[in-house]
Design a protein around this motif. Sequence first.
Motif, PDB file in Angstrom:
ATOM      1  N   ILE A  27       0.848  -1.196   0.000  1.00 51.72           N
ATOM      2  CA  ILE A  27       0.000   0.000   0.000  1.00 51.72           C
ATOM      3  C   ILE A  27       0.881   1.242   0.000  1.00 51.72           C
ATOM      4  O   ILE A  27       1.674   1.455   0.914  1.00 51.72           O
ATOM      5  CB  ILE A  27      -0.922   0.034   1.239  1.00 51.72           C
ATOM      6  N   GLY A  28       0.733   2.061  -1.038  1.00 54.49           N
ATOM      7  CA  GLY A  28       1.383   3.366  -1.069  1.00 54.49           C
ATOM      8  C   GLY A  28       0.426   4.418  -0.549  1.00 54.49           C
ATOM      9  O   GLY A  28      -0.787   4.347  -0.797  1.00 54.49           O
ATOM     10  N   THR A  29       0.925   5.421   0.166  1.00 53.71           N
ATOM     11  CA  THR A  29       0.058   6.384   0.856  1.00 53.71           C
ATOM     12  C   THR A  29       0.585   7.811   0.710  1.00 53.71           C
ATOM     13  O   THR A  29       1.726   8.040   0.315  1.00 53.71           O
ATOM     14  CB  THR A  29      -0.024   6.073   2.362  1.00 53.71           C
ATOM     15  N   TYR A  30      -0.287   8.750   1.087  1.00 55.44           N
ATOM     16  CA  TYR A  30       0.161  10.101   1.399  1.00 55.44           C
ATOM     17  C   TYR A  30       0.500  10.129   2.885  1.00 55.44           C
ATOM     18  O   TYR A  30      -0.335   9.788   3.728  1.00 55.44           O
ATOM     19  CB  TYR A  30      -0.927  11.128   1.088  1.00 55.44           C
ATOM     20  N   THR A  31       1.730  10.516   3.196  1.00 50.72           N
ATOM     21  CA  THR A  31       2.175  10.461   4.587  1.00 50.72           C
ATOM     22  C   THR A  31       1.589  11.608   5.405  1.00 50.72           C
ATOM     23  O   THR A  31       1.408  12.722   4.921  1.00 50.72           O
ATOM     24  CB  THR A  31       3.707  10.506   4.675  1.00 50.72           C
ATOM     25  N   ASN A  32       1.300  11.272   6.658  1.00 48.00           N
ATOM     26  CA  ASN A  32       0.761  12.224   7.623  1.00 48.00           C
ATOM     27  C   ASN A  32       1.097  11.666   9.004  1.00 48.00           C
ATOM     28  O   ASN A  32       0.806  10.506   9.285  1.00 48.00           O
ATOM     29  CB  ASN A  32      -0.752  12.353   7.445  1.00 48.00           C
ATOM     30  N   PRO A  33       1.736  12.457   9.867  1.00 47.38           N
ATOM     31  CA  PRO A  33       2.157  11.932  11.180  1.00 47.38           C
ATOM     32  C   PRO A  33       1.042  11.265  11.965  1.00 47.38           C
ATOM     33  O   PRO A  33       1.289  10.337  12.746  1.00 47.38           O
ATOM     34  CB  PRO A  33       2.677  13.185  11.896  1.00 47.38           C
ATOM     35  N   ASP A  34      -0.187  11.725  11.783  1.00 50.20           N
ATOM     36  CA  ASP A  34      -1.298  11.172  12.555  1.00 50.20           C
ATOM     37  C   ASP A  34      -1.999  10.008  11.850  1.00 50.20           C
ATOM     38  O   ASP A  34      -2.857   9.349  12.435  1.00 50.20           O
ATOM     39  CB  ASP A  34      -2.333  12.261  12.839  1.00 50.20           C
ATOM     40  N   LYS A  35      -1.624   9.751  10.566  1.00 43.97           N
ATOM     41  CA  LYS A  35      -2.352   8.737   9.806  1.00 43.97           C
ATOM     42  C   LYS A  35      -1.439   7.694   9.174  1.00 43.97           C
ATOM     43  O   LYS A  35      -1.616   6.500   9.361  1.00 43.97           O
ATOM     44  CB  LYS A  35      -3.177   9.412   8.704  1.00 43.97           C
ATOM     45  N   SER A  36      -0.464   8.145   8.399  1.00 47.48           N
ATOM     46  CA  SER A  36       0.339   7.220   7.616  1.00 47.48           C
ATOM     47  C   SER A  36       1.819   7.554   7.720  1.00 47.48           C
ATOM     48  O   SER A  36       2.209   8.721   7.708  1.00 47.48           O
ATOM     49  CB  SER A  36      -0.090   7.260   6.147  1.00 47.48           C
ATOM     50  N   GLN A  37       2.628   6.489   7.763  1.00 46.32           N
ATOM     51  CA  GLN A  37       4.076   6.658   7.868  1.00 46.32           C
ATOM     52  C   GLN A  37       4.803   6.412   6.553  1.00 46.32           C
ATOM     53  O   GLN A  37       5.970   6.754   6.422  1.00 46.32           O
ATOM     54  CB  GLN A  37       4.625   5.697   8.946  1.00 46.32           C
ATOM     55  N   GLY A  38       4.131   5.768   5.573  1.00 43.22           N
ATOM     56  CA  GLY A  38       4.841   5.493   4.324  1.00 43.22           C
ATOM     57  C   GLY A  38       4.217   4.360   3.530  1.00 43.22           C
ATOM     58  O   GLY A  38       3.029   4.364   3.226  1.00 43.22           O
ATOM     59  N   ILE A  39       5.038   3.346   3.212  1.00 49.07           N
ATOM     60  CA  ILE A  39       4.599   2.187   2.432  1.00 49.07           C
ATOM     61  C   ILE A  39       4.352   1.023   3.390  1.00 49.07           C
ATOM     62  O   ILE A  39       5.216   0.691   4.207  1.00 49.07           O
ATOM     63  CB  ILE A  39       5.659   1.781   1.390  1.00 49.07           C
TER      64      ILE A  39
END
Length: 366
Positions: A27-39
Amino acid sequence: MKRIDLLLIIALLQTLSVQSQSYHLLIGTYTNPDKSQGIYSYNINLKTCAFTQQSDAKGISNPSFLALTPDKKYVYSVSENGDASSANAFQFDSKTGKLTFLNTYLTKGADPCYIATTPDHVFTANYSGGSVSVFGRKADGSLTDALQIIQHVGKSVNAERQGEPHVHQIIVSPDKKYTLVNDLGTDKVTVYAYNPLAKTDILTPVDTLNVKPGSGPRHSVFTKDGKRLYLVHEIDGTVSVLGMKNGKLKLLQETTLDRKAGTVNGAADIHLSPDEKYLYATNRGSADDITCFAVAADGKLRFKQQIPTGGKMPRNFAITPDGQYVFVGHQTTDNIVIFKRNIQTGLLRNTRKQIKVGSPVCLLFY
C-alpha cells in the motif's frame, strides 16, 4: 483406508479454501504523522478476517504510487513532494513484506503520480511538472540519476484544470516495445518507442492521439496481447476503448462512468479482470462509486453495474490475482473496502470488511 483418504482430501480442500482467501498487499500512501508513515505491507486472510501489517517503510514523503518488479525482488516508489519530488528504490522480501531502502534521485519534474518499471529502466509521470523522467536500473536494483527528461507542452479547453501539461500515467506495452503516456492537461495520449539499449533517447515519440477536449485522460490498462487499451478520463468520466497496432492508436468506442444527474466527476483508476471479460473503473468527485463493464469479443464495453465504494475519494483499486475480490482504497476516509466479485457475472458485492490505513493511494498484490 478409504476413510483416511477421504479425511485427507477434505482437509486439503479446506486448506486450499483458506489459501484462496489469503493475500499479500503493498500500500502506497500520502504520509501524515497522525495517519500514515509510508509504504505498508499486509498479510490478509479473509477467511479469518485477520489483516496483519507485516512491515512499513518510513522516511519517504508521500510514496503515493508504487511499482513491483515481476520477480518481486524490488519495489519502486515516487515521492510526491513538489520540486523536491523523487523516485526511490527498495529491495523487497516478499516472504516477510520487508522493504529495504536502496537509493533515491530527484525526478526533476514536480509531483510524480505514477511509476513503472522494466528490467532496465524506471519511469515516472510527473503531474505538476508535465513531464516524464527515465531512470536506469542497476544490477542491485538501485537507480541511476535521470537519463532522460521529456517535457510536454500545450494546454486544452478546461481553463481551471488544463492550462498546462499534467502527465498522469506512463505504462509499458506488454511486448515492451512502447510506453504510453496520458496527459490530462493537454488531452493527449502519446506513444513512445522504447529503446532499452539507448544511452540518451530511450523514449522517442511515434504517435499521438488527441482525445475528447476537456476529458482529461488519466489511467489506462492494456489487454494481455497489447492490441487494445482501455482509458479512463478524470474530468468528464469518459471511458475510451482504443486499438493499438505497430505503435499507432485508434479510437474504437467511447462510453462513460457518468450515469447520475448532477455528478461531479473525478474518475481515477481502471483495471481488467484476470480473464479480461470485465472492466472496472472508480469515480471520485461526488460519485464515490465503481463501475463494471462487460467486455465483448471485439473489445467493446457494455455497462453492467455501478455501486458505492463505501468510502470517500476511491483512488486506486486492485483485483486479487484469483479474481475473487476487489480492494478499493479511499484517500479521504482512510480505508480499504473489500468487495466480493462474481467471476461469472462480474458483479461486485460489498463484504463490509475493510482495512484501516491512512490515505491509501496505490494497492499492489504480491
